[in-house]
Enzyme design. Sequence first.
Site, short mmCIF file in Angstrom:
data_model
loop_
_atom_site.label_atom_id
_atom_site.label_comp_id
_atom_site.label_asym_id
_atom_site.label_seq_id
_atom_site.Cartn_x
_atom_site.Cartn_y
_atom_site.Cartn_z
N CYS A 127 -2.65 -10.29 -30.76
CA CYS A 127 -3.07 -10.58 -32.13
C CYS A 127 -3.02 -12.08 -32.38
O CYS A 127 -2.12 -12.78 -31.91
CB CYS A 127 -2.25 -9.81 -33.15
N GLU A 128 -4.01 -12.56 -33.11
CA GLU A 128 -4.11 -14.00 -33.31
C GLU A 128 -3.11 -14.51 -34.34
O GLU A 128 -2.92 -15.72 -34.48
CB GLU A 128 -5.54 -14.39 -33.71
N HIS A 129 -2.46 -13.61 -35.06
CA HIS A 129 -1.49 -14.05 -36.07
C HIS A 129 -0.10 -14.28 -35.49
O HIS A 129 0.62 -15.14 -35.94
CB HIS A 129 -1.41 -13.03 -37.21
N HIS A 130 0.27 -13.46 -34.50
CA HIS A 130 1.64 -13.56 -33.96
C HIS A 130 1.66 -13.76 -32.44
O HIS A 130 2.73 -13.90 -31.85
CB HIS A 130 2.42 -12.28 -34.28
N HIS B 66 -0.03 -1.97 -32.97
CA HIS B 66 0.24 -3.41 -33.00
C HIS B 66 1.73 -3.65 -32.88
O HIS B 66 2.49 -3.20 -33.74
CB HIS B 66 -0.29 -4.02 -34.30
N CYS C 121 3.22 -6.37 -33.33
CA CYS C 121 3.71 -7.24 -34.40
C CYS C 121 4.11 -6.41 -35.61
O CYS C 121 4.79 -6.89 -36.51
CB CYS C 121 2.69 -8.32 -34.78
N GLN D 158 -8.04 -6.88 -34.57
CA GLN D 158 -8.71 -5.65 -34.15
C GLN D 158 -10.09 -5.54 -34.80
O GLN D 158 -11.05 -5.06 -34.19
CB GLN D 158 -7.84 -4.45 -34.51
ZN ZN Z 1 0.05 -9.71 -35.57
#
Ligand code: ZN
Length: 230
Positions: A118-121, A187, A189, A159
């Site tokens: 995931c690009e956030h975490h 996920h 995260c 996603q």
């Molecule tokens: Zn994430």
Amino acid sequence: MDATIKSIRPNKPSDRQPESRPAELDPSEFLAAAVRADQPRPARAEAEQAVKTLLAYIGENTNREGLLDTPRRVVEAFDELYQGYHQCPAEVLDRTFGETAGYDDFVLVRDIEFTSQCEHHMMPFYGKAHIAYTPVERVVGLSKLARLTDIFARRLQTQEHMTAQIAAAIDEILKPRGVAVLIEAEHTCMSVRGVAKHGASTFTSRFTGMFRDNPAEQARFLSLVRGLQR
Ligand SMILES: [Zn+2]
């Protein structure tokens, strides 16, 4: 992964209509390899040093024996997890076959397993992609849809974006009568940090062409994906 090919049904090429594309799905953005050959990037030693910084940040002694090779291993793992930046989706779908013997229903490849980050975490999310498209004259080898999924999965993703990019790539290159993509994923995260809910699945879908315009085709796709599966 398994492939389901449905029996022939009469379809008219005139069903296909032009559609608008969101700005983030500009083909030049995602059909080529994501990294240009002339793009300046930090040296490997700098990347390893950055890992060392993170180790020190969490309070580790970066000189203890168990961690001496860790920066090198992490960067090698990154090379593998993010190899999709150097791969070209257009090339994967380049080779098509014209001998379809009049086949004009959709082709569904179900249960394509993938792991992405995931690009956030920068934490893994993993699951299955189900992809259908209705060819116009030309088809691709079934393994190519799995390869395409892997290329997009091996980049930092959401996603939702991954779902849209797979559909847009097939649309753009094969120009089929329609594409259906359903992705289900867990996920980490969300399962090992944050709300820490294990086992929650996230579903995303994208339909283009005949799948977008014809609810019956969407339903047929979904029932094939869900029905034969569990
Ligand atoms: Zn994430």
